[in-house]
Design a protein around this motif. Structure first.
Motif, PDB file in Angstrom:
ATOM      1  N   PRO A   4       0.839  -1.200   0.000  1.00 39.21           N
ATOM      2  CA  PRO A   4       0.000   0.000   0.000  1.00 39.21           C
ATOM      3  C   PRO A   4       0.872   1.246   0.000  1.00 39.21           C
ATOM      4  N   PRO A   5       0.367   2.366  -0.498  1.00 39.55           N
ATOM      5  CA  PRO A   5       1.187   3.579  -0.597  1.00 39.55           C
ATOM      6  C   PRO A   5       1.809   4.009   0.715  1.00 39.55           C
ATOM      7  N   TYR A   6       1.059   3.868   1.830  1.00 38.14           N
ATOM      8  CA  TYR A   6       1.611   4.350   3.090  1.00 38.14           C
ATOM      9  C   TYR A   6       2.849   3.551   3.485  1.00 38.14           C
ATOM     10  N   ALA A   7       2.896   2.246   3.163  1.00 36.63           N
ATOM     11  CA  ALA A   7       4.057   1.443   3.525  1.00 36.63           C
ATOM     12  C   ALA A   7       5.280   1.874   2.733  1.00 36.63           C
ATOM     13  N   ARG A   8       5.104   2.100   1.440  1.00 35.47           N
ATOM     14  CA  ARG A   8       6.228   2.556   0.631  1.00 35.47           C
ATOM     15  C   ARG A   8       6.707   3.923   1.095  1.00 35.47           C
ATOM     16  N   SER A   9       5.765   4.822   1.347  1.00 35.49           N
ATOM     17  CA  SER A   9       6.129   6.169   1.768  1.00 35.49           C
ATOM     18  C   SER A   9       6.813   6.170   3.129  1.00 35.49           C
ATOM     19  N   ALA A  10       6.307   5.382   4.064  1.00 30.31           N
ATOM     20  CA  ALA A  10       6.886   5.347   5.402  1.00 30.31           C
ATOM     21  C   ALA A  10       8.291   4.755   5.379  1.00 30.31           C
ATOM     22  N   CYS A  11       8.498   3.710   4.596  1.00 32.16           N
ATOM     23  CA  CYS A  11       9.840   3.141   4.483  1.00 32.16           C
ATOM     24  C   CYS A  11      10.803   4.128   3.838  1.00 32.16           C
ATOM     25  N   ALA A  12      10.342   4.832   2.807  1.00 31.65           N
ATOM     26  CA  ALA A  12      11.187   5.828   2.158  1.00 31.65           C
ATOM     27  C   ALA A  12      11.526   6.953   3.134  1.00 31.65           C
ATOM     28  N   SER A  13      10.546   7.384   3.909  1.00 31.62           N
ATOM     29  CA  SER A  13      10.788   8.447   4.873  1.00 31.62           C
ATOM     30  C   SER A  13      11.796   8.019   5.936  1.00 31.62           C
ATOM     31  N   LEU A  14      11.662   6.797   6.442  1.00 31.41           N
ATOM     32  CA  LEU A  14      12.619   6.312   7.427  1.00 31.41           C
ATOM     33  C   LEU A  14      14.020   6.250   6.834  1.00 31.41           C
ATOM     34  N   ASP A  15      14.125   5.781   5.600  1.00 33.26           N
ATOM     35  CA  ASP A  15      15.406   5.721   4.913  1.00 33.26           C
ATOM     36  C   ASP A  15      16.032   7.119   4.825  1.00 33.26           C
ATOM     37  N   GLY A  16      15.208   8.106   4.434  1.00 34.06           N
ATOM     38  CA  GLY A  16      15.707   9.467   4.328  1.00 34.06           C
ATOM     39  C   GLY A  16      16.082  10.068   5.664  1.00 34.06           C
ATOM     40  N   LEU A  17      15.297   9.754   6.693  1.00 32.71           N
ATOM     41  CA  LEU A  17      15.607  10.237   8.038  1.00 32.71           C
ATOM     42  C   LEU A  17      16.964   9.726   8.497  1.00 32.71           C
ATOM     43  N   VAL A  18      17.208   8.434   8.323  1.00 30.28           N
ATOM     44  CA  VAL A  18      18.468   7.849   8.764  1.00 30.28           C
ATOM     45  C   VAL A  18      19.636   8.409   7.947  1.00 30.28           C
ATOM     46  N   MET A  19      19.400   8.592   6.646  1.00 26.94           N
ATOM     47  CA  MET A  19      20.435   9.187   5.808  1.00 26.94           C
ATOM     48  C   MET A  19      20.780  10.586   6.303  1.00 26.94           C
ATOM     49  N   GLY A  20      19.747  11.386   6.570  1.00 25.91           N
ATOM     50  CA  GLY A  20      19.981  12.734   7.051  1.00 25.91           C
ATOM     51  C   GLY A  20      20.661  12.765   8.401  1.00 25.91           C
ATOM     52  N   ASP A  21      20.231  11.912   9.296  1.00 25.19           N
ATOM     53  CA  ASP A  21      20.814  11.830  10.633  1.00 25.19           C
ATOM     54  C   ASP A  21      22.316  11.523  10.549  1.00 25.19           C
ATOM     55  N   ALA A  22      22.665  10.486   9.812  1.00 30.88           N
ATOM     56  CA  ALA A  22      24.068  10.072   9.719  1.00 30.88           C
ATOM     57  C   ALA A  22      24.905  11.104   8.970  1.00 30.88           C
ATOM     58  N   PHE A  23      24.357  11.646   7.873  1.00 32.17           N
ATOM     59  CA  PHE A  23      25.053  12.685   7.113  1.00 32.17           C
ATOM     60  C   PHE A  23      25.273  13.907   7.996  1.00 32.17           C
ATOM     61  N   GLY A  24      24.224  14.368   8.665  1.00 30.26           N
ATOM     62  CA  GLY A  24      24.350  15.560   9.503  1.00 30.26           C
ATOM     63  C   GLY A  24      25.306  15.359  10.660  1.00 30.26           C
ATOM     64  N   ASP A  25      25.246  14.188  11.295  1.00 30.20           N
ATOM     65  CA  ASP A  25      26.126  13.943  12.433  1.00 30.20           C
ATOM     66  C   ASP A  25      27.593  13.928  12.018  1.00 30.20           C
ATOM     67  N   SER A  26      27.859  13.548  10.778  1.00 28.40           N
ATOM     68  CA  SER A  26      29.256  13.517  10.323  1.00 28.40           C
ATOM     69  C   SER A  26      29.882  14.908  10.278  1.00 28.40           C
ATOM     70  N   TRP A  27      29.033  15.953  10.319  1.00 25.30           N
ATOM     71  CA  TRP A  27      29.527  17.322  10.245  1.00 25.30           C
ATOM     72  C   TRP A  27      29.799  17.944  11.610  1.00 25.30           C
ATOM     73  N   PHE A  28      29.611  17.188  12.678  1.00 24.43           N
ATOM     74  CA  PHE A  28      30.117  17.646  13.968  1.00 24.43           C
ATOM     75  C   PHE A  28      31.613  17.385  13.966  1.00 24.43           C
ATOM     76  N   THR A  29      32.399  18.423  14.197  1.00 29.04           N
ATOM     77  CA  THR A  29      33.839  18.327  13.927  1.00 29.04           C
ATOM     78  C   THR A  29      34.668  18.692  15.152  1.00 29.04           C
ATOM     79  N   LEU A  30      35.946  18.420  15.018  1.00 31.85           N
ATOM     80  CA  LEU A  30      36.907  18.792  16.045  1.00 31.85           C
ATOM     81  C   LEU A  30      37.237  20.279  15.930  1.00 31.85           C
TER      82      LEU A  30
END
Length: 318
Positions: A4-30
């Motif tokens: 169903p559309p909600y399952a595809r959308s929710a999985c895509a959103s979670l994927d994007g959230l995790v991508m953003g989280d990991a990408f953003g966290d990599s920019w905390f620097t020394l």
């Protein structure tokens, strides 16, 4: 049988959230690193990119929805606490160490959350950072997305501003997911529509300020006006993150580049923006080296690249 559309959308959103989280966290620097120069050159940070509490809590919420189809705050609070106890080293905020530790030790969840900050409850950005997949789950019913987001916030955050932040992100994600395949609205129109679902609050006011910014506003200017999570609060995080997402609704990588350029609480702002945009676009345009750098999504969450229908469907919207 297709999902169903909600399952595809929710999985895509979670994927994007995790991508953003990991990408953003990599920019905390020394100290001493010239991140401005690296950002301007679009030079990626060293790998691996690990996800943080933003993703850990989103996994719990996603699994909760897959099992129940709706949010049960007391149960969700205990599930958050159990995951925290299993893996506490995911950069949880100071108040969440206390809240989740006490709930995990058996204290009543509502009493714990309402005692925070002198009885006001926390108005931090934690309820907003994890909620985007819920919005995608209820993609065809933004009012229900708002109601469920409010319930999800209660599990850890008793302050109305925290709930308003969660509502704003969930509604933005629902609208983004429902608009997939159609022309995206202008940034100002999108932010005004989201603000219409948010109860009277500093978050709602911030969204309207974000909507009023000129179309050519640079990201640093937007961050200085709206805040970009330096205070770790919902009002100082959500308007900026949604402003950044709404400016690049069809380009997830560029949305994340722009979001991280606001600095601030960059893992959380990028998690929010990533979850919103990916609900519309999916993650197919994410460069392969980004995906290789990112820590894998937790399989226990129920996320799959090609999702199948969960065991429990969302409850009927009356």
């Amino acid at each position: 049988m297709s999902s169903p559309p909600y399952a595809r959308s929710a999985c895509a959103s979670l994927d994007g959230l995790v991508m953003g989280d990991a990408f953003g966290d990599s920019w905390f620097t020394l100290s001493g690193e010239n991140v401005e120069e690296q950002w301007a050159a679009r030079r990626l940070r060293p790998t691996p990119w690990r996800w943080t509490d933003d993703s850990a809590m989103a996994f719990v919420l996603f699994a909760h929805l897959a099992a129940r189809g709706e949010v049960v705050p007391g149960v969700l609070a205990r599930e958050f606490a159990a995951e925290y106890a299993r893996d506490p080293g995911r950069k949880y905020g100071a108040s969440m160490h206390e809240v989740l530790g006490r709930i995990g030790a058996g204290e009543q969840w509502r009493a714990v959350t309402t005692e925070q900050f002198g009885g006001q409850g926390s108005y931090g950005n934690g309820a907003a950072m994890r909620v985007a997949p819920l919005g995608a789950w209820f993609r065809d019913a933004p009012k229900e997305a708002a109601a469920q987001a409010r319930l999800s916030a209660q599990a850890t955050h008793a302050h109305p501003e925290a709930a308003a932040g969660a509502v704003a992100v969930a509604v933005a994600t629902a609208l983004a997911a429902a608009g997939a395949g159609r022309d995206a609205p202008l940034r100002a129109e999108f932010l005004e529509e989201v603000a219409g679902y948010v109860p009277g609050s500093d978050v709602g006011s911030g969204l309207r300020v974000a909507a009023s910014l000129p179309a050519d506003t640079p990201v640093r200017r937007a961050a200085s006006v709206l805040g970009s999570g330096w205070r770790i609060s919902a009002p100082d995080t959500v308007p900026f993150a949604l402003w950044a997402a709404a400016g690049h609704p069809d380009d997830l990588p560029e949305a994340l580049w722009q979001t991280v350029g606001g600095w601030g609480d960059r893992d959380t702002t990028c998690a929010i923006a990533g979850g919103v945009v990916a609900a519309r676009t999916g993650t197919g345009a994410v460069p392969a080296d980004w995906l290789a750098a990112r820590e894998a999504i937790a399989v226990w969450s129920g996320w799959t690249p090609e999702p199948t229908a969960p065991q429990t469907l969302p409850r009927q919207i009356m």
